[in-house]
Design a protein around this motif. Structure first.
Motif, PDB file in Angstrom:
ATOM      1  N   GLU A   1       0.845  -1.203   0.000  1.00 65.49           N
ATOM      2  CA  GLU A   1       0.000   0.000   0.000  1.00 65.49           C
ATOM      3  C   GLU A   1       0.881   1.254   0.000  1.00 65.49           C
ATOM      4  N   GLY A   2       0.564   2.195  -0.858  1.00 67.27           N
ATOM      5  CA  GLY A   2       1.318   3.445  -0.939  1.00 67.27           C
ATOM      6  C   GLY A   2       2.484   3.399  -1.912  1.00 67.27           C
ATOM      7  N   PHE A   3       2.830   2.219  -2.408  1.00 67.28           N
ATOM      8  CA  PHE A   3       3.871   2.078  -3.430  1.00 67.28           C
ATOM      9  C   PHE A   3       3.150   2.075  -4.774  1.00 67.28           C
ATOM     10  N   ARG A   4       3.629   2.931  -5.685  1.00 68.53           N
ATOM     11  CA  ARG A   4       2.936   3.065  -6.970  1.00 68.53           C
ATOM     12  C   ARG A   4       3.900   2.981  -8.145  1.00 68.53           C
ATOM     13  N   PRO A   5       3.690   2.021  -9.034  1.00 73.14           N
ATOM     14  CA  PRO A   5       4.447   1.996 -10.290  1.00 73.14           C
ATOM     15  C   PRO A   5       3.647   2.763 -11.345  1.00 73.14           C
ATOM     16  N   LEU A   6       4.262   3.768 -11.920  1.00 76.83           N
ATOM     17  CA  LEU A   6       3.575   4.610 -12.903  1.00 76.83           C
ATOM     18  C   LEU A   6       4.314   4.566 -14.235  1.00 76.83           C
ATOM     19  N   LEU A   7       3.560   4.713 -15.302  1.00 80.94           N
ATOM     20  CA  LEU A   7       4.141   4.781 -16.640  1.00 80.94           C
ATOM     21  C   LEU A   7       3.887   6.165 -17.225  1.00 80.94           C
ATOM     22  N   ILE A   8       4.880   6.675 -17.933  1.00 78.42           N
ATOM     23  CA  ILE A   8       4.778   7.969 -18.601  1.00 78.42           C
ATOM     24  C   ILE A   8       4.600   7.708 -20.096  1.00 78.42           C
ATOM     25  N   TYR A   9       3.604   8.375 -20.676  1.00 80.31           N
ATOM     26  CA  TYR A   9       3.356   8.258 -22.110  1.00 80.31           C
ATOM     27  C   TYR A   9       3.428   9.640 -22.761  1.00 80.31           C
ATOM     28  N   VAL A  10       3.947   9.678 -23.961  1.00 85.66           N
ATOM     29  CA  VAL A  10       3.926  10.876 -24.786  1.00 85.66           C
ATOM     30  C   VAL A  10       3.158  10.514 -26.049  1.00 85.66           C
ATOM     31  N   ARG A  11       2.040  11.183 -26.230  1.00 87.78           N
ATOM     32  CA  ARG A  11       1.151  10.887 -27.366  1.00 87.78           C
ATOM     33  C   ARG A  11       0.839   9.390 -27.455  1.00 87.78           C
ATOM     34  N   GLN A  12       0.473   8.823 -26.340  1.00 86.39           N
ATOM     35  CA  GLN A  12       0.106   7.409 -26.198  1.00 86.39           C
ATOM     36  C   GLN A  12       1.245   6.428 -26.455  1.00 86.39           C
TER      37      GLN A  12
END
Length: 181
Positions: free
Chosen positions: A64-75
């Protein structure tokens, strides 16, 4: 390209997207490897030609509280972010920017700053961003990127104590968008 909320997007990575972050982390580690001192045994390729995985990578899908995020540029995939609750000053914090990576193709175009702006809007609370002492580019980038977000307050820079961290640590709060600071 002007990076803004229409061109840059952030998504929480699910279990199926874990390999994306693991693969991108190879480039992230590679970028860091140029900062290693001569003779260092850190950040060496394994026998199979890859770097070892980031430490505790599995925690980002379990805790809980750990987040894996992805960054997209124009999908299109452009980077990743790992947010956790570990403070570099000791103890815990609501949000810690543990790892942040944008592919070189997208650097110096506002993509990273826009990604940070969106993340800080998505996750209000107490934040820390720690930068390794040897990472001159990141030390210049982070104060600008943090203050570019519209919901920042109580920004303070600390120096790591050498025990928990070596380098600057920015501590600040983010408030939900539309709430007065």
């Amino acid at each position: 390209m002007k990076a803004d909320h229409e061109t840059v997007s952030i998504r929480l990575a699910g279990d199926r997207e874990r390999p994306l972050i693991e693969n991108l982390s190879q480039f992230y580690i590679y970028d860091f490897s140029e900062m290693e001192t001569v003779g260092s045994r850190q950040m060496e390729f394994g026998d199979h030609g890859f770097y070892p995985p980031l430490p505790d990578i599995d925690c980002y899908w379990r805790i809980e509280g750990f987040r894996p995020l992805l960054i997209y540029v124009r999908q299109r995939l452009a980077g990743f972010v790992l947010v956790d609750t570990r403070s570099h000053r000791g103890g815990r914090v609501e949000h810690n920017m543990a790892e942040f990576f944008v592919a070189r193709k997208h650097r110096r175009r506002g993509v990273a700053t826009e990604a940070i702006r969106q993340i800080l809007l998505l996750y209000p609370g107490h934040w820390e961003v720690a930068v390794a002492e040897r990472n001159a580019a990141a030390k210049a980038f982070w104060p600008h990127a943090i203050t570019a977000a519209p919901n920042i307050c109580r920004l303070v820079r600390f120096e790591g104590n050498g025990e928990h961290w070596r380098g600057p640590i920015w501590s600040f709060r983010t408030v939900p968008f539309g709430v007065d600071k």
